[in-house]
Scaffold this motif. Structure first.
Motif, PDB file in Angstrom:
ATOM      1  N   ALA A   9       2.187  -2.436   0.084  1.00 56.16           N
ATOM      2  CA  ALA A   9       3.297  -1.595   0.550  1.00 56.16           C
ATOM      3  C   ALA A   9       2.919  -0.848   1.829  1.00 56.16           C
ATOM      4  CB  ALA A   9       3.702  -0.610  -0.548  1.00 56.16           C
ATOM      5  N   ALA A  10       1.701  -0.320   1.886  1.00 54.33           N
ATOM      6  CA  ALA A  10       1.244   0.394   3.087  1.00 54.33           C
ATOM      7  C   ALA A  10       1.198  -0.555   4.282  1.00 54.33           C
ATOM      8  CB  ALA A  10      -0.130   1.008   2.835  1.00 54.33           C
ATOM      9  N   THR A  11       0.736  -1.774   4.046  1.00 55.06           N
ATOM     10  CA  THR A  11       0.667  -2.767   5.119  1.00 55.06           C
ATOM     11  C   THR A  11       2.066  -3.148   5.598  1.00 55.06           C
ATOM     12  OG1 THR A  11      -1.389  -3.589   4.176  1.00 55.06           O
ATOM     13  CG2 THR A  11      -0.291  -5.014   5.747  1.00 55.06           C
ATOM     14  N   ARG A  12       3.025  -3.253   4.670  1.00 53.38           N
ATOM     15  CA  ARG A  12       4.413  -3.545   5.062  1.00 53.38           C
ATOM     16  C   ARG A  12       4.970  -2.425   5.936  1.00 53.38           C
ATOM     17  NH1 ARG A  12       5.955  -4.235  -0.336  1.00 53.38           N
ATOM     18  NH2 ARG A  12       7.670  -2.802   0.028  1.00 53.38           N
ATOM     19  N   LEU A  13       4.648  -1.173   5.601  1.00 53.01           N
ATOM     20  CA  LEU A  13       5.119  -0.047   6.397  1.00 53.01           C
ATOM     21  C   LEU A  13       4.538  -0.105   7.811  1.00 53.01           C
ATOM     22  CD1 LEU A  13       6.665   2.602   6.690  1.00 53.01           C
ATOM     23  CD2 LEU A  13       4.691   3.768   5.688  1.00 53.01           C
ATOM     24  N   VAL A  14       3.246  -0.365   7.922  1.00 51.32           N
ATOM     25  CA  VAL A  14       2.602  -0.444   9.248  1.00 51.32           C
ATOM     26  C   VAL A  14       3.151  -1.635  10.035  1.00 51.32           C
ATOM     27  CG1 VAL A  14       0.406  -0.782  10.457  1.00 51.32           C
ATOM     28  CG2 VAL A  14       0.528   0.768   8.480  1.00 51.32           C
ATOM     29  N   ARG A  15       3.352  -2.765   9.363  1.00 54.79           N
ATOM     30  CA  ARG A  15       3.918  -3.935  10.050  1.00 54.79           C
ATOM     31  C   ARG A  15       5.286  -3.604  10.630  1.00 54.79           C
ATOM     32  NH1 ARG A  15       7.680  -7.498   8.907  1.00 54.79           N
ATOM     33  NH2 ARG A  15       7.834  -6.837   6.749  1.00 54.79           N
ATOM     34  N   ALA A  34       9.988   7.325   2.866  1.00 54.51           N
ATOM     35  CA  ALA A  34      10.092   8.457   1.945  1.00 54.51           C
ATOM     36  C   ALA A  34       8.806   8.602   1.132  1.00 54.51           C
ATOM     37  CB  ALA A  34      11.289   8.266   1.023  1.00 54.51           C
ATOM     38  N   ARG A  35       8.251   7.498   0.710  1.00 58.90           N
ATOM     39  CA  ARG A  35       7.000   7.537  -0.044  1.00 58.90           C
ATOM     40  C   ARG A  35       5.863   8.048   0.832  1.00 58.90           C
ATOM     41  NH1 ARG A  35       3.910   2.548  -3.084  1.00 58.90           N
ATOM     42  NH2 ARG A  35       2.294   3.874  -3.987  1.00 58.90           N
ATOM     43  N   TYR A  36       5.828   7.627   2.095  1.00 59.93           N
ATOM     44  CA  TYR A  36       4.803   8.094   3.031  1.00 59.93           C
ATOM     45  C   TYR A  36       4.890   9.612   3.198  1.00 59.93           C
ATOM     46  CZ  TYR A  36       2.247   8.676   7.430  1.00 59.93           C
ATOM     47  OH  TYR A  36       1.372   9.086   8.405  1.00 59.93           O
ATOM     48  N   ARG A  37       6.106  10.144   3.263  1.00 51.75           N
ATOM     49  CA  ARG A  37       6.306  11.589   3.452  1.00 51.75           C
ATOM     50  C   ARG A  37       5.911  12.402   2.219  1.00 51.75           C
ATOM     51  NH1 ARG A  37      11.662   9.886   5.380  1.00 51.75           N
ATOM     52  NH2 ARG A  37      11.663   9.897   7.638  1.00 51.75           N
ATOM     53  N   THR A  38       6.077  11.838   1.031  1.00 46.41           N
ATOM     54  CA  THR A  38       5.924  12.632  -0.194  1.00 46.41           C
ATOM     55  C   THR A  38       4.683  12.318  -1.019  1.00 46.41           C
ATOM     56  OG1 THR A  38       7.303  11.066  -1.436  1.00 46.41           O
ATOM     57  CG2 THR A  38       8.418  12.935  -0.402  1.00 46.41           C
ATOM     58  N   THR A  45      -3.499   5.761   2.169  1.00 52.16           N
ATOM     59  CA  THR A  45      -3.635   4.302   2.210  1.00 52.16           C
ATOM     60  C   THR A  45      -3.081   3.755   3.517  1.00 52.16           C
ATOM     61  OG1 THR A  45      -3.480   4.196  -0.199  1.00 52.16           O
ATOM     62  CG2 THR A  45      -3.103   2.150   1.003  1.00 52.16           C
ATOM     63  N   VAL A  46      -1.936   4.296   3.964  1.00 46.39           N
ATOM     64  CA  VAL A  46      -1.362   3.887   5.257  1.00 46.39           C
ATOM     65  C   VAL A  46      -2.346   4.225   6.374  1.00 46.39           C
ATOM     66  CG1 VAL A  46       0.489   4.327   6.921  1.00 46.39           C
ATOM     67  CG2 VAL A  46       1.036   4.073   4.489  1.00 46.39           C
ATOM     68  N   ALA A  47      -2.950   5.407   6.326  1.00 45.92           N
ATOM     69  CA  ALA A  47      -3.931   5.800   7.341  1.00 45.92           C
ATOM     70  C   ALA A  47      -5.131   4.854   7.336  1.00 45.92           C
ATOM     71  CB  ALA A  47      -4.385   7.238   7.112  1.00 45.92           C
ATOM     72  N   ALA A  48      -5.569   4.407   6.163  1.00 45.10           N
ATOM     73  CA  ALA A  48      -6.698   3.468   6.077  1.00 45.10           C
ATOM     74  C   ALA A  48      -6.333   2.116   6.674  1.00 45.10           C
ATOM     75  CB  ALA A  48      -7.141   3.312   4.621  1.00 45.10           C
ATOM     76  N   VAL A  49      -5.105   1.640   6.395  1.00 41.85           N
ATOM     77  CA  VAL A  49      -4.647   0.375   6.988  1.00 41.85           C
ATOM     78  C   VAL A  49      -4.618   0.516   8.507  1.00 41.85           C
ATOM     79  CG1 VAL A  49      -2.659  -1.167   7.239  1.00 41.85           C
ATOM     80  CG2 VAL A  49      -3.363  -0.402   4.963  1.00 41.85           C
TER      81      VAL A  49
END
Length: 103
Positions: A9-15, A34-38, A45-49
């Motif tokens: 999911a984090a990778t999909r957000l970054v993509r 919304a998930r990233y914000r909350t 995980t997004v930051a690590a990707v």
């Protein structure tokens, strides 16, 4: 512990953040934002990707997740000194008014 589904999911957000044409903020992308914000664990995980791709997450704006490329990374923004603001190569630029142009 971060699950495989969270990493996907984090990778999909970054993509989606890297799409040349900014995606419409709706559906799955809106849910991921919304998930990233909350969810701080998901944001980590997004930051690590991003770190693995030499990107920096700057935050979420009206257009979605904003990321910036590292100067040495594959997603860096580089200015080409050979191009012009008009989008034409320097050899096609107009000569200043009153001057003659030599080729």
């Amino acid at each position: 512990m971060t699950s495989r589904a969270d990493v996907v999911a984090a990778t999909r957000l970054v993509r989606r953040a890297l799409d040349r044409e900014r995606p419409k903020v709706s559906g799955d992308y809106e849910m991921l934002l919304a998930r990233y914000r909350t969810d701080t664990a998901f944001a980590d995980t997004v930051a690590a990707v991003c770190e693995g791709l030499s990107l920096y997450p700057l935050g979420v704006g009206p257009a979605g997740l904003i990321v910036h490329g590292d100067m040495d990374g594959p997603f860096r923004v580089a200015l080409d000194s050979r191009s012009s603001c008009s989008g034409r190569p320097p050899t096609q630029r107009s000569a200043p008014a009153g001057s003659t142009r030599r080729s």
